[in-house]
Design a protein around this motif. Structure first.
Motif, PDB file in Angstrom:
ATOM      1  N   GLY A  64       0.821  -1.199   0.000  1.00 45.15           N
ATOM      2  CA  GLY A  64       0.000   0.000   0.000  1.00 45.15           C
ATOM      3  C   GLY A  64       0.860   1.256   0.000  1.00 45.15           C
ATOM      4  O   GLY A  64       2.025   1.231   0.422  1.00 45.15           O
ATOM      5  N   PHE A  65       0.276   2.368  -0.459  1.00 37.79           N
ATOM      6  CA  PHE A  65       1.038   3.607  -0.582  1.00 37.79           C
ATOM      7  C   PHE A  65       1.602   4.072   0.750  1.00 37.79           C
ATOM      8  O   PHE A  65       2.771   4.460   0.840  1.00 37.79           O
ATOM      9  CB  PHE A  65       0.185   4.712  -1.215  1.00 37.79           C
ATOM     10  N   ALA A  66       0.797   4.059   1.813  1.00 35.44           N
ATOM     11  CA  ALA A  66       1.271   4.539   3.117  1.00 35.44           C
ATOM     12  C   ALA A  66       2.422   3.681   3.621  1.00 35.44           C
ATOM     13  O   ALA A  66       3.414   4.206   4.151  1.00 35.44           O
ATOM     14  CB  ALA A  66       0.131   4.552   4.127  1.00 35.44           C
ATOM     15  N   GLN A  67       2.316   2.370   3.446  1.00 31.62           N
ATOM     16  CA  GLN A  67       3.401   1.496   3.889  1.00 31.62           C
ATOM     17  C   GLN A  67       4.642   1.684   3.024  1.00 31.62           C
ATOM     18  O   GLN A  67       5.758   1.646   3.525  1.00 31.62           O
ATOM     19  CB  GLN A  67       2.949   0.043   3.903  1.00 31.62           C
ATOM     20  N   LEU A  80       8.241   2.775   4.401  1.00 30.20           N
ATOM     21  CA  LEU A  80       9.417   1.977   4.075  1.00 30.20           C
ATOM     22  C   LEU A  80      10.484   2.850   3.419  1.00 30.20           C
ATOM     23  O   LEU A  80      11.676   2.728   3.718  1.00 30.20           O
ATOM     24  CB  LEU A  80       9.013   0.808   3.168  1.00 30.20           C
ATOM     25  N   SER A  81      10.062   3.753   2.565  1.00 26.19           N
ATOM     26  CA  SER A  81      10.993   4.681   1.928  1.00 26.19           C
ATOM     27  C   SER A  81      11.642   5.596   2.961  1.00 26.19           C
ATOM     28  O   SER A  81      12.853   5.866   2.896  1.00 26.19           O
ATOM     29  CB  SER A  81      10.246   5.516   0.878  1.00 26.19           C
ATOM     30  N   THR A  82      10.877   6.049   3.928  1.00 23.56           N
ATOM     31  CA  THR A  82      11.423   6.884   5.006  1.00 23.56           C
ATOM     32  C   THR A  82      12.468   6.115   5.798  1.00 23.56           C
ATOM     33  O   THR A  82      13.545   6.646   6.108  1.00 23.56           O
ATOM     34  CB  THR A  82      10.296   7.376   5.942  1.00 23.56           C
ATOM     35  N   LEU A 124      10.428   8.048  13.823  1.00 24.74           N
ATOM     36  CA  LEU A 124       9.570   7.823  12.653  1.00 24.74           C
ATOM     37  C   LEU A 124       8.206   8.470  12.865  1.00 24.74           C
ATOM     38  O   LEU A 124       7.650   9.075  11.940  1.00 24.74           O
ATOM     39  CB  LEU A 124       9.413   6.331  12.371  1.00 24.74           C
ATOM     40  N   ALA A 125       7.674   8.350  14.070  1.00 26.76           N
ATOM     41  CA  ALA A 125       6.375   8.964  14.382  1.00 26.76           C
ATOM     42  C   ALA A 125       6.451  10.481  14.233  1.00 26.76           C
ATOM     43  O   ALA A 125       5.553  11.101  13.664  1.00 26.76           O
ATOM     44  CB  ALA A 125       5.932   8.576  15.791  1.00 26.76           C
ATOM     45  N   ALA A 126       7.540  11.063  14.711  1.00 27.41           N
ATOM     46  CA  ALA A 126       7.703  12.523  14.590  1.00 27.41           C
ATOM     47  C   ALA A 126       7.809  12.930  13.120  1.00 27.41           C
ATOM     48  O   ALA A 126       7.198  13.921  12.702  1.00 27.41           O
ATOM     49  CB  ALA A 126       8.937  12.977  15.361  1.00 27.41           C
ATOM     50  N   LEU A 127       8.557  12.168  12.332  1.00 21.73           N
ATOM     51  CA  LEU A 127       8.695  12.478  10.902  1.00 21.73           C
ATOM     52  C   LEU A 127       7.360  12.382  10.170  1.00 21.73           C
ATOM     53  O   LEU A 127       7.095  13.124   9.232  1.00 21.73           O
ATOM     54  CB  LEU A 127       9.701  11.525  10.247  1.00 21.73           C
ATOM     55  N   ASP A 128       6.520  11.430  10.594  1.00 20.41           N
ATOM     56  CA  ASP A 128       5.241  11.188   9.923  1.00 20.41           C
ATOM     57  C   ASP A 128       4.081  11.949  10.573  1.00 20.41           C
ATOM     58  O   ASP A 128       2.939  11.813  10.148  1.00 20.41           O
ATOM     59  CB  ASP A 128       4.948   9.682   9.913  1.00 20.41           C
ATOM     60  N   HIS A 129       4.382  12.710  11.628  1.00 21.40           N
ATOM     61  CA  HIS A 129       3.359  13.488  12.337  1.00 21.40           C
ATOM     62  C   HIS A 129       2.220  12.596  12.818  1.00 21.40           C
ATOM     63  O   HIS A 129       1.035  12.889  12.598  1.00 21.40           O
ATOM     64  CB  HIS A 129       2.807  14.628  11.469  1.00 21.40           C
ATOM     65  N   CYS A 130       2.584  11.495  13.463  1.00 16.69           N
ATOM     66  CA  CYS A 130       1.566  10.607  14.034  1.00 16.69           C
ATOM     67  C   CYS A 130       2.005  10.207  15.440  1.00 16.69           C
ATOM     68  O   CYS A 130       3.111  10.524  15.869  1.00 16.69           O
ATOM     69  CB  CYS A 130       1.351   9.376  13.145  1.00 16.69           C
ATOM     70  N   SER A 131       1.142   9.496  16.137  1.00 19.57           N
ATOM     71  CA  SER A 131       1.474   9.061  17.490  1.00 19.57           C
ATOM     72  C   SER A 131       2.417   7.860  17.452  1.00 19.57           C
ATOM     73  O   SER A 131       2.487   7.137  16.453  1.00 19.57           O
ATOM     74  CB  SER A 131       0.199   8.682  18.246  1.00 19.57           C
ATOM     75  N   VAL A 137       8.067  -1.304  -6.030  1.00 22.14           N
ATOM     76  CA  VAL A 137       7.033  -0.268  -5.901  1.00 22.14           C
ATOM     77  C   VAL A 137       7.385   0.928  -6.780  1.00 22.14           C
ATOM     78  O   VAL A 137       6.545   1.460  -7.516  1.00 22.14           O
ATOM     79  CB  VAL A 137       6.857   0.165  -4.427  1.00 22.14           C
ATOM     80  N   ARG A 138       8.641   1.345  -6.718  1.00 19.78           N
ATOM     81  CA  ARG A 138       9.075   2.498  -7.505  1.00 19.78           C
ATOM     82  C   ARG A 138       8.981   2.206  -9.003  1.00 19.78           C
ATOM     83  O   ARG A 138       8.550   3.069  -9.782  1.00 19.78           O
ATOM     84  CB  ARG A 138      10.489   2.899  -7.110  1.00 19.78           C
ATOM     85  N   LEU A 139       9.380   1.000  -9.402  1.00 14.57           N
ATOM     86  CA  LEU A 139       9.277   0.629 -10.815  1.00 14.57           C
ATOM     87  C   LEU A 139       7.816   0.596 -11.265  1.00 14.57           C
ATOM     88  O   LEU A 139       7.477   1.088 -12.348  1.00 14.57           O
ATOM     89  CB  LEU A 139       9.925  -0.736 -11.062  1.00 14.57           C
ATOM     90  N   ASP A 140       6.945   0.025 -10.453  1.00 17.47           N
ATOM     91  CA  ASP A 140       5.515  -0.067 -10.791  1.00 17.47           C
ATOM     92  C   ASP A 140       4.879   1.319 -10.897  1.00 17.47           C
ATOM     93  O   ASP A 140       4.106   1.589 -11.818  1.00 17.47           O
ATOM     94  CB  ASP A 140       4.758  -0.902  -9.749  1.00 17.47           C
TER      95      ASP A 140
END
Length: 146
Positions: free
Chosen positions: A29-32, A36-38, A50-57, A101-104
């Motif tokens: 999925g796009f979010a995953q 993964l890219s991060t 990672l949570a801070a970078l993604d602005h989530c809990s 994912v990037r190729l697709d």
């Protein structure tokens, strides 16, 4: 230079990303894929970072990381600087999945790129190089001492 260049660039990039995501068949999925890219970009990283970078809990990020871990795309290791903490790393399977994912996603917009004339494709290629330099510059920590 236009005062709206930054906003225009971000708008166009977001629309191209949506187009690629809508048209591509991805193994993730796009979010995953974005997470993964991060993790790939950041290297070994704590869940709290990672949570801070993604602005989530942190609990939300823990759930997302667990999904990637269950799929064998990331692994956890003890943080050598703090035995109570863990670091998240991308696995070789994660690297390969992200490459696919990037190729697709790229393949989803290739037909539109092929419609461009040679001069526009060359200009776009040069723009990609400029954007890579912009990202490299943004990644360099700025000195705060004078």
């Amino acid at each position: 230079m236009s005062q709206t260049l930054g906003a225009d660039l971000l708008s166009v990039v977001a629309r191209i990303n949506r187009l690629a995501t809508q048209r591509a068949r991805m193994p993730l999925g796009f979010a995953q894929a974005r997470l993964l890219s991060t993790i790939e970009d950041e290297g070994a990283t704590r869940i709290s970072d990672l949570a801070a970078l993604d602005h989530c809990s942190q609990p939300t990020m823990t759930t997302q990381v667990r999904r990637l871990e269950d799929a064998g795309l990331v692994s956890r290791t003890t943080d050598p600087g703090d035995a109570r903490a863990v670091l998240i790393r991308i696995t070789s399977k994660g690297v390969e999945t992200l490459r696919q994912v990037r190729l697709d996603r790229g393949a989803a917009i290739d037909p539109y790129l092929e419609r461009l004339d040679a001069a526009d494709r060359e200009t776009l290629g040069e723009a990609v190089l400029v954007l890579r330099r912009l990202l490299a510059d943004a990644a360099v920590p700025k000195s705060t001492s004078k």
